[in-house]
Design an enzyme around this catalytic site. Structure first.
Site, short mmCIF file in Angstrom:
data_model
loop_
_atom_site.label_atom_id
_atom_site.label_comp_id
_atom_site.label_asym_id
_atom_site.label_seq_id
_atom_site.Cartn_x
_atom_site.Cartn_y
_atom_site.Cartn_z
N ILE A 3 44.41 42.69 49.98
CA ILE A 3 43.03 42.58 50.45
C ILE A 3 42.17 42.33 49.22
O ILE A 3 42.54 42.66 48.10
CB ILE A 3 42.56 43.83 51.23
CG1 ILE A 3 42.74 45.11 50.41
CG2 ILE A 3 43.28 43.93 52.55
CD1 ILE A 3 42.25 46.37 51.13
N ASP A 4 41.02 41.72 49.44
CA ASP A 4 40.17 41.32 48.32
C ASP A 4 39.65 42.52 47.54
O ASP A 4 39.60 43.65 48.05
CB ASP A 4 38.97 40.51 48.83
CG ASP A 4 39.40 39.23 49.52
OD1 ASP A 4 40.44 38.67 49.13
OD2 ASP A 4 38.70 38.79 50.45
N LYS A 5 39.24 42.27 46.32
CA LYS A 5 38.73 43.32 45.44
C LYS A 5 37.66 44.17 46.12
O LYS A 5 37.70 45.40 46.08
CB LYS A 5 38.16 42.69 44.16
CG LYS A 5 37.41 43.67 43.26
CD LYS A 5 36.69 42.94 42.14
CE LYS A 5 35.83 43.90 41.34
NZ LYS A 5 35.03 43.20 40.29
#
Length: 302
Positions: A136-138
């Site tokens: 999942i994105d930062k």
């Protein structure tokens, strides 16, 4: 240190790769196929192909290649580990934490933390690599599954590929969505205008997102989203595509938005079949404090 195996075929029948998985149940088929491809498997002192049909009396020798340590520093970074056993770890990742080391993020990532706290991670393709099955994105918070060995990694990855795992996200988006639910079926690929972005591309990879409205505010909508596929930035691009970009999204959303540290997107529910027991496990992580505080403010002002 490398490990060696020796077998003599007796009653086993079929393809070499399939038979070896039966003889070595903790190894995956792709792992065994990689060994055969690299010449680490000899049948009667000769290399062969994965589809070789074994014969009674065949002498099989396997020299398992030595794992190459990953050059990633283990760091004592606090982690919210929701579940752990000998095969799987489920982590509730905070917003702002990068998953993988990359250019500009060599340290301080989820992988650095896992190397310190979990240590045993899958070693796909002969290299000790972090066992992240999906990312999942930062600036997206929430649940991630991590594989502690190759057997678990392949089983979990297959579930993602076959769309049998459960992934539910909560997002706050700009605008008031009039309909209660919907499905976005639009292929994704790298943007031709900006290579750092994803976009709706006619010949892109299939991507399907289902959404359901949870709550409406004056200028925003809280939605639940379920993924059939897991493309890079899928939810962020899909919601922008239908005219309701994520609040706080620095790449796909408007500049003037709610105060925060990135997109208001949280991986709330994660479900999958345990790779070894077959039991379907479901986990849920509460919304981060800032997300809850923002919702409380929106409720007061509507």
């Amino acid at each position: 240190m490398s490990q060696a195996y020796q077998f003599t075929i007796e009653n086993e029948k079929g393809r070499l790769d399939k038979v070896l998985v039966e003889l070595l149940p903790d190894k995956t088929r792709s792992h065994v196929q990689q060994w055969i491809k690299e010449g680490d498997v000899l049948v009667n002192n000769a290399s062969t192909k994965p589809n070789y049909q074994v014969q009674p009396g065949d002498a099989i020798t396997i020299t398992e290649p030595e794992l190459v340590p990953l050059d990633v520093q283990a760091e004592n970074i606090p982690l919210d580990i929701v579940y752990e056993d000998k095969d799987v770890v489920v982590v509730n990742k905070p917003q702002g934490l990068v998953v993988h080391p990359s250019a500009g993020h060599q340290t301080g990532t989820l992988v650095n933390a896992l190397m310190y706290q979990v240590k045993d991670l899958s070693g796909i393709n002969g290299t000790i690599r972090p066992g992240i099955v999906h990312r999942i994105d930062k600036d997206t918070s929430g649940l991630l599954m991590v594989a502690k060995n190759d057997f678990a990694h392949e089983k979990l990855a297959t579930q993602l590929k076959d769309r049998t795992s459960l992934r539910e996200y909560i997002a706050l988006v700009h605008g008031v969505i009039p309909h209660d639910k919907g499905t976005i079926d639009a292929p994704l690929g790298r943007s031709k205008a900006d290579r750092k972005k994803q976009d709706i591309i006619q010949d892109g990879r299939p991507a399907v997102t289902h959404f359901r409205v949870l709550e409406r505010f004056k200028d925003f909508t809280l939605v639940s989203l379920k993924l059939e596929t897991g493309r890079t930035h899928q939810i962020r691009v899909h919601m922008k595509y239908i005219g309701y970009p994520l609040a706080g999204d620095p790449i796909y959303g408007p500049r003037k938005t709610l105060a925060g540290n990135g997109q208001f997107l949280h991986a709330k529910v994660l479900g999958f079949k345990h790779p070894r027991t077959g039991e379907f496990l479901t986990f849920e992580a509460p919304l981060p404090a800032l997300f809850e505080e923002t919702l409380a403010e929106l409720r007061e002002n509507r």
